[in-house]
Design a protein around this motif. Structure first.
Motif, short mmCIF file in Angstrom:
data_model
loop_
_atom_site.label_atom_id
_atom_site.label_comp_id
_atom_site.label_asym_id
_atom_site.label_seq_id
_atom_site.Cartn_x
_atom_site.Cartn_y
_atom_site.Cartn_z
N PRO A 94 7.81 2.72 -4.18
CA PRO A 94 7.96 2.49 -2.74
C PRO A 94 8.92 3.49 -2.10
O PRO A 94 9.68 4.19 -2.78
N VAL B 1 5.92 -4.45 -1.87
CA VAL B 1 4.80 -3.56 -2.14
C VAL B 1 3.49 -4.34 -1.97
O VAL B 1 3.36 -5.45 -2.50
N SER C 163 4.43 0.16 1.15
CA SER C 163 5.72 -0.49 0.97
C SER C 163 6.34 -0.81 2.32
O SER C 163 6.02 -0.20 3.34
#
Lengths: 113, 111
Positions: free
Chosen positions: B25, B32, B93
């Protein structure tokens, strides 16, 4: 299944013209976002509009949201060849502690030089 | 500041095999999400991970599973691959419930 549907599926315009894409969705939302994708690559976040907002601007982008009609539009002004891409609307849903984006099937925009 | 990264870029597998895709991320992000994008379609939500747990899941079979590590990176595993699993797999993310930033994706081809 797709939540939103973009209209038109494909749009071809000349450089300098404005491009308008529409998105309709079915269920209540917390926000609506527009993304751009170049030729099968990752998505680029363009703009987010919350359910209590009606219009938002970012540079050459203008987004409107009509929650009564469950629809949104994305306007790109003074388009450039580099704006050629697929544009997706995504509705944001908060469910408990999670946040899920539900995407439409996209509008393919071609800007001719 | 590195954005969301995914590996590998491309992958070719045969039916019945298993695959693992990876995602790191954006710095500062703790959540995520994974999406599957078939050719010509919009991305479809697979699942979301937060604090190493699956927080929400889309309409995908149990063949699709995931994991999130203490450093917030994540893996997507797909077992018993089908031809229909061929797609672009996108990782996104975010910090909590804020805007999601997408990686470049992994193109999976199942032969």
């Amino acid at each position: 299944s797709q939540q939103g549907e973009e209209d038109p599926q494909a749009l071809s315009i000349q450089e300098g013209e404005n491009a308008t894409m529409n998105c309709s969705y079915k269920t209540s939302i917390n926000n609506l976002q527009w993304y751009r994708q170049n030729s099968g690559r990752g998505l680029v976040h363009l703009i987010l509009i919350r359910s209590n907002e009606r219009e938002k601007h970012s540079g050459r982008l203008r987004v409107t949201l009509d929650t009564s009609k469950k629809s949104s539009s994305l306007l790109i002004t003074a388009s450039r060849a580099a704006d050629t891409a697929s544009y997706f609307c995504a509705t944001g849903h908060f469910s408990g502690s999670a946040r899920q984006l539900t995407f439409g099937s996209g509008t393919q925009l071609t800007v001719l030089p | 500041d590195a954005g969301v990264t995914q590996s590998p870029t491309h992958l070719i597998k045969t039916r019945g095999q298993q695959v693992t895709l990876r995602c790191s991320p954006k710095s500062g992000h703790d959540t995520v999400s994974w999406y599957q994008q078939a050719l010509g379609q919009g991305p479809q939500f697979i699942f979301q991970y937060y604090e190493e747990e699956e927080r929400q899941r889309g309409n995908f079979p149990d063949r699709f599973s995931g994991h999130q590590f203490p450093n917030y990176s994540s893996e997507l595993n797909v077992n018993a691959l089908l031809l229909g699993d061929s797609a672009l797999y996108l990782c996104a993310s975010s910090f909590g419930l804020n805007e999601q930033f997408f990686g470049p994706g992994t193109r999976l081809t199942v032969l």
